[in-house]
Design a protein around this motif. Structure first.
Motif, PDB file in Angstrom:
ATOM      1  N   VAL A 298       0.844  -1.202   0.000  1.00  0.00           N
ATOM      2  CA  VAL A 298       0.000   0.000   0.000  1.00  0.00           C
ATOM      3  C   VAL A 298       0.874   1.246   0.000  1.00  0.00           C
ATOM      4  O   VAL A 298       0.606   2.233  -0.721  1.00  0.00           O
ATOM      5  N   GLU A 299       1.953   1.227   0.757  1.00  0.00           N
ATOM      6  CA  GLU A 299       2.855   2.383   0.803  1.00  0.00           C
ATOM      7  C   GLU A 299       3.468   2.655  -0.573  1.00  0.00           C
ATOM      8  O   GLU A 299       3.600   3.814  -0.996  1.00  0.00           O
ATOM      9  N   TRP A 300       3.834   1.589  -1.277  1.00  0.00           N
ATOM     10  CA  TRP A 300       4.380   1.772  -2.621  1.00  0.00           C
ATOM     11  C   TRP A 300       3.310   2.252  -3.596  1.00  0.00           C
ATOM     12  O   TRP A 300       3.588   3.054  -4.492  1.00  0.00           O
ATOM     13  N   ARG A 314      -4.921   3.840  -8.466  1.00  0.00           N
ATOM     14  CA  ARG A 314      -5.766   3.982  -7.283  1.00  0.00           C
ATOM     15  C   ARG A 314      -6.714   2.792  -7.135  1.00  0.00           C
ATOM     16  O   ARG A 314      -7.053   2.392  -6.011  1.00  0.00           O
ATOM     17  N   LEU A 315      -7.128   2.217  -8.258  1.00  0.00           N
ATOM     18  CA  LEU A 315      -7.949   1.009  -8.208  1.00  0.00           C
ATOM     19  C   LEU A 315      -7.160  -0.151  -7.602  1.00  0.00           C
ATOM     20  O   LEU A 315      -7.651  -0.854  -6.696  1.00  0.00           O
ATOM     21  N   ASN A 316      -5.948  -0.348  -8.089  1.00  0.00           N
ATOM     22  CA  ASN A 316      -5.112  -1.419  -7.549  1.00  0.00           C
ATOM     23  C   ASN A 316      -4.771  -1.163  -6.079  1.00  0.00           C
ATOM     24  O   ASN A 316      -4.683  -2.106  -5.285  1.00  0.00           O
ATOM     25  N   ARG A 317      -4.590   0.107  -5.742  1.00  0.00           N
ATOM     26  CA  ARG A 317      -4.308   0.448  -4.344  1.00  0.00           C
ATOM     27  C   ARG A 317      -5.495   0.074  -3.454  1.00  0.00           C
ATOM     28  O   ARG A 317      -5.306  -0.422  -2.331  1.00  0.00           O
ATOM     29  N   ALA A 318      -6.714   0.284  -3.936  1.00  0.00           N
ATOM     30  CA  ALA A 318      -7.897  -0.044  -3.145  1.00  0.00           C
ATOM     31  C   ALA A 318      -7.938  -1.537  -2.816  1.00  0.00           C
ATOM     32  O   ALA A 318      -8.288  -1.933  -1.691  1.00  0.00           O
ATOM     33  N   VAL A 319      -7.568  -2.371  -3.789  1.00  0.00           N
ATOM     34  CA  VAL A 319      -7.533  -3.815  -3.535  1.00  0.00           C
ATOM     35  C   VAL A 319      -6.462  -4.127  -2.490  1.00  0.00           C
ATOM     36  O   VAL A 319      -6.683  -4.937  -1.576  1.00  0.00           O
ATOM     37  N   ALA A 320      -5.301  -3.480  -2.609  1.00  0.00           N
ATOM     38  CA  ALA A 320      -4.229  -3.698  -1.628  1.00  0.00           C
ATOM     39  C   ALA A 320      -4.654  -3.232  -0.241  1.00  0.00           C
ATOM     40  O   ALA A 320      -4.348  -3.884   0.767  1.00  0.00           O
ATOM     41  N   ALA A 329     -12.383  -1.407   4.325  1.00  0.00           N
ATOM     42  CA  ALA A 329     -11.454  -0.304   4.036  1.00  0.00           C
ATOM     43  C   ALA A 329     -11.156  -0.257   2.539  1.00  0.00           C
ATOM     44  O   ALA A 329     -11.050   0.827   1.944  1.00  0.00           O
ATOM     45  N   GLY A 330     -11.032  -1.426   1.913  1.00  0.00           N
ATOM     46  CA  GLY A 330     -10.803  -1.475   0.473  1.00  0.00           C
ATOM     47  C   GLY A 330     -11.982  -0.924  -0.300  1.00  0.00           C
ATOM     48  O   GLY A 330     -11.814  -0.163  -1.264  1.00  0.00           O
ATOM     49  N   LEU A 331     -13.196  -1.277   0.101  1.00  0.00           N
ATOM     50  CA  LEU A 331     -14.393  -0.752  -0.569  1.00  0.00           C
ATOM     51  C   LEU A 331     -14.496   0.759  -0.390  1.00  0.00           C
ATOM     52  O   LEU A 331     -14.917   1.474  -1.319  1.00  0.00           O
ATOM     53  N   ALA A 332     -14.098   1.261   0.770  1.00  0.00           N
ATOM     54  CA  ALA A 332     -14.117   2.708   0.997  1.00  0.00           C
ATOM     55  C   ALA A 332     -13.120   3.408   0.080  1.00  0.00           C
ATOM     56  O   ALA A 332     -13.392   4.503  -0.449  1.00  0.00           O
ATOM     57  N   ALA A 333     -11.962   2.783  -0.152  1.00  0.00           N
ATOM     58  CA  ALA A 333     -10.968   3.360  -1.058  1.00  0.00           C
ATOM     59  C   ALA A 333     -11.428   3.271  -2.510  1.00  0.00           C
ATOM     60  O   ALA A 333     -11.071   4.111  -3.346  1.00  0.00           O
ATOM     61  N   LEU A 334     -12.237   2.263  -2.809  1.00  0.00           N
ATOM     62  CA  LEU A 334     -12.740   2.063  -4.168  1.00  0.00           C
ATOM     63  C   LEU A 334     -13.890   3.010  -4.500  1.00  0.00           C
ATOM     64  O   LEU A 334     -14.075   3.411  -5.657  1.00  0.00           O
ATOM     65  N   SER A 348     -14.484  -4.765  -7.133  1.00  0.00           N
ATOM     66  CA  SER A 348     -15.595  -4.617  -6.191  1.00  0.00           C
ATOM     67  C   SER A 348     -16.168  -5.977  -5.813  1.00  0.00           C
ATOM     68  O   SER A 348     -16.491  -6.235  -4.641  1.00  0.00           O
ATOM     69  N   ALA A 349     -16.290  -6.863  -6.795  1.00  0.00           N
ATOM     70  CA  ALA A 349     -16.799  -8.209  -6.523  1.00  0.00           C
ATOM     71  C   ALA A 349     -15.902  -8.932  -5.522  1.00  0.00           C
ATOM     72  O   ALA A 349     -16.378  -9.554  -4.562  1.00  0.00           O
ATOM     73  N   TYR A 350     -14.596  -8.852  -5.729  1.00  0.00           N
ATOM     74  CA  TYR A 350     -13.649  -9.523  -4.848  1.00  0.00           C
ATOM     75  C   TYR A 350     -13.745  -8.991  -3.422  1.00  0.00           C
ATOM     76  O   TYR A 350     -13.788  -9.760  -2.445  1.00  0.00           O
ATOM     77  N   LEU A 351     -13.815  -7.666  -3.281  1.00  0.00           N
ATOM     78  CA  LEU A 351     -13.873  -7.079  -1.946  1.00  0.00           C
ATOM     79  C   LEU A 351     -15.198  -7.384  -1.260  1.00  0.00           C
ATOM     80  O   LEU A 351     -15.239  -7.622  -0.039  1.00  0.00           O
ATOM     81  N   HIS A 352     -16.295  -7.414  -2.015  1.00  0.00           N
ATOM     82  CA  HIS A 352     -17.576  -7.793  -1.415  1.00  0.00           C
ATOM     83  C   HIS A 352     -17.560  -9.261  -0.971  1.00  0.00           C
ATOM     84  O   HIS A 352     -18.122  -9.614   0.080  1.00  0.00           O
TER      85      HIS A 352
END
Length: 394
Positions: A298-300, A314-320, A329-334, A348-352
């Motif tokens: 996430v830091e990277w 930013r999409l990939n960061r949301a998954v991380a 937290a990932g859904l909030a970033a997404l 979104s499917a993966y995080l849900h």
């Protein structure tokens, strides 16, 4: 016939002709004629100096074409100055050709095709097969690219090195790297492995151009390519990173990629390819998916987002973030991101699913499958939707 030798000599022979005064399009045509002649002659009459032979034959082909051309009067000084056959100059013009092929007037697809032809030494047929287009279509694309470069009055002879390894040239290093990254991402089709070809070309560039982002791209390619054997099942199905057999990863490529990256990062001139390579290195360093250092990833991604301001980053960061701090937290970033972004629905499917909302995840997987850019990804997402629907009804 040593095809690898011919391909390795192509850029330097082309560069020599251009430095002698040939425009790029005419020089490239002459070099291709010389390569065809080499395929015909060398098996029975191998030359003592292959490069010198190619230069001599290509230059003569260029002069023959020039004599027949309406522009003969503008080039009369060339016609009487054919150098005597002999050892070819040792100067390496490959770097100038990279920048020429990354000319800002070219579209990305044309720049890629011209790079593969002029620097990579691939034939039009090979490039067409790799891109799954008719050979005639690719020939037109390359021809237009050559005319564009020549029409702008640009030649590698004008791309002279400045201090500290920098160049005045029509393209710039960032454009060259993006062209090579496009080549790498094409992967494999036809009889040319474009990922391996991109690594070969990036090695050439790294040897000639001392720039940390060139090293960063080489490291990124090596680290991604190291996982290639584990990415697909025997039936061609997609295997996501978390489910890959890490014993099949190429440890030598990983070690080389990490070493190249560490040297680049030590120069403290961070760029986006170095940041991407750092993320890939963290994945490669984890013995299992569960041991991945998601906090550092996430830091990277934060660094990468700062460098690029890219929605995809930013999409990939949301998954991380979902892996590091939990799916909510990932859904909030997404949530702030545009839902039309590629793979947004799949993320979104993966995080849900991680959050336990199986009905929503199943629906989103099915929707993502309909948007998938290729058959392998579509089939994988369809299977995920079916798997969750089966769990709900079991």
């Amino acid at each position: 016939m040593d095809e690898a030798l011919l391909r390795s000599l192509t850029p330097s022979v082309l560069g020599i002709l251009v430095r002698r005064g040939a425009d790029f399009a005419a020089a490239e045509d002459a070099v291709q004629d010389a390569l065809v002649e080499a395929v015909r002659v060398w098996p029975t009459e191998p030359p003592r100096d292959p490069k010198g032979w190619l230069v001599t034959v290509a230059w003569r082909r260029f002069l023959d074409a020039t004599r027949a051309d309406a522009a003969r009067r503008r080039r009369e000084d060339l016609l009487d100055e054919e150098p005597a056959p002999g050892p070819a100059p040792t100067a390496d013009d490959t770097l100038q050709l990279y920048f020429l092929c990354a000319h800002p007037s070219l579209t990305p697809s044309s720049a890629v095709a011209l790079t593969l032809r002029a620097v990579g030494g691939l034939t039009t047929r090979q490039i067409a097969q790799a891109y799954l287009v008719p050979e005639a279509t690719m020939a037109q694309r390359i021809s237009r690219a050559k005319r564009t470069v020549s029409g702008n009055g640009v030649s590698p002879a004008r791309a002279k090195p400045r201090a500290r390894g920098r160049f005045d040239q029509p393209g710039d290093v960032a454009t060259v790297l993006r062209v090579l990254y496009l080549v790498f991402n094409e992967g494999y089709s036809g009889d040319v492995d474009l990922a391996a070809e991109a690594i070969r070309l990036t090695r050439q560039l790294a040897a000639a151009y001392d720039h940390p982002e060139v090293a960063g791209l080489l490291a990124l390619m090596l680290l991604h390519h190291a996982r290639r054997a584990s990415r697909t099942a025997p039936d061609g199905g997609l295997i996501p990173l978390a489910e890959q057999d890490r014993a099949r990863w190429d440890t030598e490529s990983i070690a080389e990629g990490v070493a190249v990256l560490q040297r680049a990062l030590a120069r403290d001139r961070l760029g986006e390819f170095q940041a991407q390579a750092a993320i890939a290195a963290l994945h490669a360093d984890a013995p299992t998916a569960e041991e991945t250092d998601w906090v550092q990833i996430v830091e990277w991604y934060d660094e990468l987002a700062r460098l690029t301001d890219s929605p995809v980053v930013r999409l990939n960061r949301a998954v991380a973030v979902g892996e590091a701090d939990g799916p909510r937290a990932g859904l909030a970033a997404l949530a702030p991101l545009d839902a039309s972004l590629p793979r947004h629905t799949a993320a979104s499917a993966y995080l849900h699913e991680r959050d336990g909302d199986l009905p929503t995840a199943a629906r989103l997987y099915a929707e993502a499958a309909r948007k998938a850019p290729n058959a392998a990804e579509r089939d994988y997402l369809t299977l995920q939707a079916a798997r969750l629907n089966t769990r709900r009804t079991a």
